[in-house]
Design a protein around this motif. Sequence first.
Motif, PDB file in Angstrom:
ATOM      1  N   LEU A 105      14.313  -0.626  -2.080  1.00  0.00           N
ATOM      2  CA  LEU A 105      13.676  -1.877  -2.453  1.00  0.00           C
ATOM      3  C   LEU A 105      12.281  -1.929  -1.852  1.00  0.00           C
ATOM      4  N   GLY A 106      11.309  -2.352  -2.641  1.00  0.00           N
ATOM      5  CA  GLY A 106       9.944  -2.456  -2.135  1.00  0.00           C
ATOM      6  C   GLY A 106       9.129  -3.434  -2.953  1.00  0.00           C
ATOM      7  N   HIS A 107       7.960  -3.777  -2.413  1.00  0.00           N
ATOM      8  CA  HIS A 107       7.035  -4.632  -3.158  1.00  0.00           C
ATOM      9  C   HIS A 107       6.414  -3.801  -4.279  1.00  0.00           C
ATOM     10  N   PRO A 108       6.167  -4.392  -5.442  1.00  0.00           N
ATOM     11  CA  PRO A 108       5.617  -3.643  -6.568  1.00  0.00           C
ATOM     12  C   PRO A 108       4.252  -3.023  -6.305  1.00  0.00           C
ATOM     13  N   VAL A 109       3.453  -3.584  -5.387  1.00  0.00           N
ATOM     14  CA  VAL A 109       2.091  -3.096  -5.206  1.00  0.00           C
ATOM     15  C   VAL A 109       1.892  -2.260  -3.955  1.00  0.00           C
ATOM     16  N   SER A 110       2.933  -2.003  -3.197  1.00  0.00           N
ATOM     17  CA  SER A 110       2.735  -1.258  -1.966  1.00  0.00           C
ATOM     18  C   SER A 110       3.980  -0.456  -1.608  1.00  0.00           C
ATOM     19  N   ALA A 111       3.792   0.824  -1.371  1.00  0.00           N
ATOM     20  CA  ALA A 111       4.911   1.666  -0.966  1.00  0.00           C
ATOM     21  C   ALA A 111       5.188   1.545   0.528  1.00  0.00           C
ATOM     22  N   SER A 112       4.314   0.873   1.261  1.00  0.00           N
ATOM     23  CA  SER A 112       4.468   0.792   2.716  1.00  0.00           C
ATOM     24  C   SER A 112       5.603  -0.131   3.142  1.00  0.00           C
ATOM     25  N   THR A 113       6.091  -0.979   2.245  1.00  0.00           N
ATOM     26  CA  THR A 113       7.154  -1.917   2.607  1.00  0.00           C
ATOM     27  C   THR A 113       8.519  -1.509   2.072  1.00  0.00           C
ATOM     28  N   ASP A 114       8.651  -0.298   1.566  1.00  0.00           N
ATOM     29  CA  ASP A 114       9.921   0.133   0.981  1.00  0.00           C
ATOM     30  C   ASP A 114      11.043   0.109   2.006  1.00  0.00           C
ATOM     31  N   GLU A 115      12.190  -0.402   1.584  1.00  0.00           N
ATOM     32  CA  GLU A 115      13.401  -0.465   2.402  1.00  0.00           C
ATOM     33  C   GLU A 115      14.469   0.351   1.692  1.00  0.00           C
ATOM     34  N   ILE A 116      15.133   1.245   2.403  1.00  0.00           N
ATOM     35  CA  ILE A 116      16.267   1.985   1.857  1.00  0.00           C
ATOM     36  C   ILE A 116      17.506   1.431   2.537  1.00  0.00           C
ATOM     37  N   MET A 117      18.414   0.849   1.739  1.00  0.00           N
ATOM     38  CA  MET A 117      19.573   0.169   2.300  1.00  0.00           C
ATOM     39  C   MET A 117      20.867   0.798   1.814  1.00  0.00           C
TER      40      MET A 117
END
Length: 162
Positions: A105-117
Amino acid sequence: MSDTLQVKRSTFTGWHMLAIMIAFFGTVIAVNVTLAVMAARSNTGLVVEDSYKAGLTYDRDMAKAKADAAMDIHPKLFFAGGILRVVLVNSNGAPVDVKTLNLTLGHPVSASTDEIMSFAVESKGVFTSQARLTEGVWEGDLIAILPTGGTWKRSIKLVVKP
């Protein structure tokens, strides 16, 4: 008795024109630089690592996506109190049994906030995971391992409100 009104006329010189040109182009350049910096900080623009390799498997990937969409699995996501709950049901509302469930899961405009759950099974078709999700729109891919050993994937969107 006549009063004459004298109007002093100022002359428009080259210096005036220079000041106008500097103000105009300075504004245009400042706006462009601001927008370029904002764009560079917010979106990588990267969709796939290697477009050529992604193109080679496109037909197979599209067939898999159509097969996944045809499966009678409908996810419902709920987020509250730092817990993300995913409920998988079929079209009749009955829970769907899967072995494991993962979500990127992540914000559409940034890969820096991706969370793998990874999710824990709460009950049949209900999965929970701790999540640090901030306010805004989140997008991701749910991937489930089915009891038959196959996989199911669905792209999802989650809106977290304050």
